[in-house]
Scaffold this active site. Structure first.
Site, PDB file in Angstrom:
ATOM      1  N   HIS A 155     -12.506  39.966 -15.835  1.00 32.63           N
ATOM      2  CA  HIS A 155     -11.778  38.693 -16.040  1.00 32.63           C
ATOM      3  C   HIS A 155     -12.389  37.610 -16.966  1.00 32.63           C
ATOM      4  CE1 HIS A 155     -10.167  40.158 -11.972  1.00 32.63           C
ATOM      5  NE2 HIS A 155      -9.208  39.276 -12.109  1.00 32.63           N
ATOM      6  N   LYS A 159     -13.284  32.179 -14.170  1.00 36.06           N
ATOM      7  CA  LYS A 159     -13.269  32.768 -12.970  1.00 36.06           C
ATOM      8  C   LYS A 159     -14.483  32.366 -12.194  1.00 36.06           C
ATOM      9  CE  LYS A 159     -11.728  36.571 -10.151  1.00 36.06           C
ATOM     10  NZ  LYS A 159     -10.583  35.808  -9.381  1.00 36.06           N
TER      11      LYS A 159
END
Length: 267
Positions: A155, A159
């Site tokens: 990600h 995040k």
């Protein structure tokens, strides 16, 4: 017409949700929420999202917004989602939750409150990811204990939770299919002389960097062969489309806790 409000309206995901609602027949944006200190309060939610004026101003008054709403969509953080869920129970409104990182205690609270109103809770609203969930269950059942299972998720560098809720759900699905307790099988860290891998382990590795929207790969590794099931997200639009689909589906449903597998008819 189903009236929908979006929490976190000025964020990246909020903008995608507002645009998706505007583009979906049968839905109307009636509320856009942000925290009380947001500099975007009072701005037109459509202009903020980049989809044109909608005459819906961003507000921090959740109770007032819920009065004119059928379904609230919330992609924020567990603590915020729980507060919004409590408000939806008070106002007898439905809610779609896409937040991840719930503790077992927080998840139990969601289960409890879902006895009062319809709730969709899904770590990933993507149709493709939910198809992968079904494929993972079938693969694990076919392959059995003869294959080691490792999960790698990637990600963007903003995040906050790790591993992702999607990766954890993938691990839970595989563990259930193999008759294992995920919490006992999951291994999140290996370093140094940690010993040989045990057959029951489900390894979980996390990568964070750049602007990666999301990528998940589950490896089934046997002797002389390897199966990989991968999902790559190219944009947040698919998450928004899935959440809007969930909001449309949820309207008029009986109280209870639902997920995307229910919405897609995969159960």
């Amino acid at each position: 017409m189903i009236k929908v409000a979006v929490n976190g309206a000025a964020g990246r995901m909020g903008g995608r949700l507002i645009t998706a609602i505007k583009e979906t027949e049968g839905l109307q944006l009636t509320g856009a929420l942000e925290h009380a200190e947001s500099p975007m309060l009072g701005q037109d939610a459509g202009l903020t999202a980049g989809c044109g004026p909608l005459d819906v101003l961003i507000s921090s008054d959740l109770d007032e917004v819920l009065k004119a709403t059928d379904v609230l969509i919330d992609f924020t953080f567990p603590e915020v989602s729980l507060r919004n869920l409590e408000a939806c129970v008070r106002h007898d409104k439905s809610i779609v939750i896409g937040s991840t990182g719930f503790t077992p205690e927080q998840r139990a609270r969601v289960d409890e409150m879902a006895q009062n109103i319809p709730v969709v809770l899904a770590p990933n609203m993507s149709v493709g990811v939910n198809a992968c969930f079904k494929l993972l269950k079938e693969a694990a059942q076919i392959l059995g204990d003869g294959f080691d299972v490792e999960i790698v998720e990637l990600h963007h560098n903003k995040k906050k939770d790790s591993p992702s809720g999607t990766a954890v759900r993938m691990g839970e699905i595989v563990a259930d299919a193999l008759g294992r307790d995920y919490n006992k099988s999951a291994v999140y860290h290996r370093e140094g002389m940690c010993g040989a891998r045990t057959p029951e382990e489900i390894g979980m590795q996390t990568v964070r960097g750049g602007d990666i929207v999301g990528e998940h790969t589950v490896y089934f590794i046997g002797m002389g062969e390897r199966i990989e099931i991968t999902h790559r997200a190219m944009s947040r639009d698919m998450f928004a489309r899935g959440a809007v689909r969930a909001a449309s589906w949820l309207a008029g449903k009986a109280p209870g806790l639902y997920d995307m597998q229910d919405i897609l008819g995969l159960k």
